[in-house]
Design an enzyme around this catalytic site. Structure first.
Site: not given
Ligand code: AMP
Ligand code: TRP
Length: 359
Positions: A119, A221, A224
């Site tokens: 990041k 991955k 967002k």
């Molecule tokens: P975040 O959007 O970074 O706050 O992530 C929220 C949750 O979604 C966390 O538990 C991440 O590990 C999970 N997560 C985010 N991106 C992925 C992805 N591409 N595949 C699986 N889990 C994800």
């Protein structure tokens, strides 16, 4: 002998749209865990402001996203009455405990965090201190409830290891004081039984969708922040958009293999099979039994229909709930009040353990 009460905690940042990775890797599994556990699910708004304002969009956007993520939790099936749903900033004890953890965690530990490196990018001098210290706040989110289980996607594994390191160092640094105050809980550490104040939290990571990949590049991955909207399925996408994105997903030109070993070195095929498996509650082997040897011209429409059937009802419920701001706000307020009672119980003990005078 007392042990730590099993408790599930997890969080999602309110930054932009939730996507299929968040849903399959995290939120959908939270729904399943509600059956047999007490659960606390948090919209981590304090984590959302760790990057530049231009990245997170400013106050109005943060408020909109916080409500939208809450609506997604509820639309996906999280029960905010039986369990607790709230936004992090309402419960001041998270930030208070994070300060203590800033003084427990070592620079060297945080320097190893790959999410910070990703990041912060090349201009590390210009990253916020909050972005660097972010994992300490995450540890505080979890440990302020002394949560024992944390369901997340694979990308959070390193942060959860750090959370265990912080808990362990707190337990050892203050072991005498914890014993003197009678606040220890007997835990097994190798062959030894020790008195701990914080549990060593277990990550709950796994299943066919622990890491959902971009639909445009199976080695990246799903995220967002990817500039291409075609790379992800947003939980707010309508039926046509979901179908179109799956039809356009990058693949190779071979048919699906007849055994799962055949998915090795085929990241795009592996990803689509994993998504299908997660959406049907099976595993990749089960999907290969049904579709092995078939062309993508057969598999993709089946996946598109499945994704629409599973996701479109969530999207429409999210739209309905998002329009009812007063209801969403009342859920967060009520959840925040219940969470604060639990968090304050832990913090009173932490203040005593550390030596902060209080009434
Ligand atoms: P975040 O959007 O970074 O706050 O992530 C929220 C949750 O979604 C966390 O538990 C991440 O590990 C999970 N997560 C985010 N991106 C992925 C992805 N591409 N595949 C699986 N889990 C994800
Ligand atoms: N760091 C997590 C992410 O980016 C979000 C998060 C913050 C979290 N606090 C948490 C996840 C506590 C689980 C438990 O996805």
């Amino acid at each position: 002998m007392s042990t730590f009460e099993p408790l599930v905690f997890s969080g999602v940042q309110p930054t932009g749209n939730l996507h299929l990775g968040n849903y399959l890797g995290a939120v959908r599994r939270w729904v399943a865990l509600q059956e047999n556990n007490n659960c606390i699910y948090c919209v981590v708004d304090q984590h959302a402001i760790t990057q530049a304002v231009s990245v997170w969009g400013g106050p109005a956007e943060l408020q909109r996203n916080t409500r939208e993520v809450t609506a997604a939790f509820l639309a996906a099936g999280i029960d905010a009455e039986k369990h607790i749903v709230f936004n992090q900033s309402r419960v001041r004890q998270h930030a208070e405990l994070a300060w203590v953890f800033n003084c427990i965690a070592r620079m060297g530990w945080l320097n190893r965090m790959t999410q910070f490196k990703d990041k912060a990018g090349k201009d590390r001098e210009n990253a916020s201190v909050g972005l660097f210290a972010y994992p300490n706040l995450m540890a505080a989110d979890i440990l302020v409830y002394r949560a024992t289980h944390v369901p997340v996607g694979e990308d959070q594994k390193q942060h959860l290891e750090l959370t265990r390191d912080i808990a362990q160092k707190f337990n050892t640094d203050f072991s005498d004081r914890i014993a003197e105050l009678g606040l220890g809980i007997e835990t097994q550490s190798g062959d030894e039984t020790i008195q701990s104040f914080f549990p060593l939290t277990e990550p709950v990571i796994g299943g066919p969708a622990a890491r959902v990949m971009s639909l445009r590049d199976g080695t990246k991955k799903m995220s967002k922040s990817d500039p291409s909207d075609l790379s992800r399925i947003n939980l707010t996408d309508d039926e046509d958009t979901i179908s179109k994105k799956i039809r356009k997903a990058k693949t190779d030109s071979e048919p699906l293999p007849s055994d799962i070993e055949g998915l090795n070195d085929r990241p795009e095929a592996d990803n689509l099979v994993g998504i299908y498996a997660a959406l049907t509650d099976t595993d990749k082997a089960g999907v290969i039994r049904d579709f092995g040897g078939q062309q993508f011209s057969v598999f993709k429409p089946a996946l598109a229909d499945l994704a629409v059937a599973k996701l479109a009802p969530i999207a429409s419920e999210m739209r309905r709930l998002s329009a009812d701001t007063a209801y969403i706000d009342s859920v967060l307020k009520n959840g925040g009040e219940r969470a604060a009672i639990l968090a304050e119980k832990t913090m009173r003990n932490v203040r005593d353990i550390v030596g902060f005078l209080q009434d």
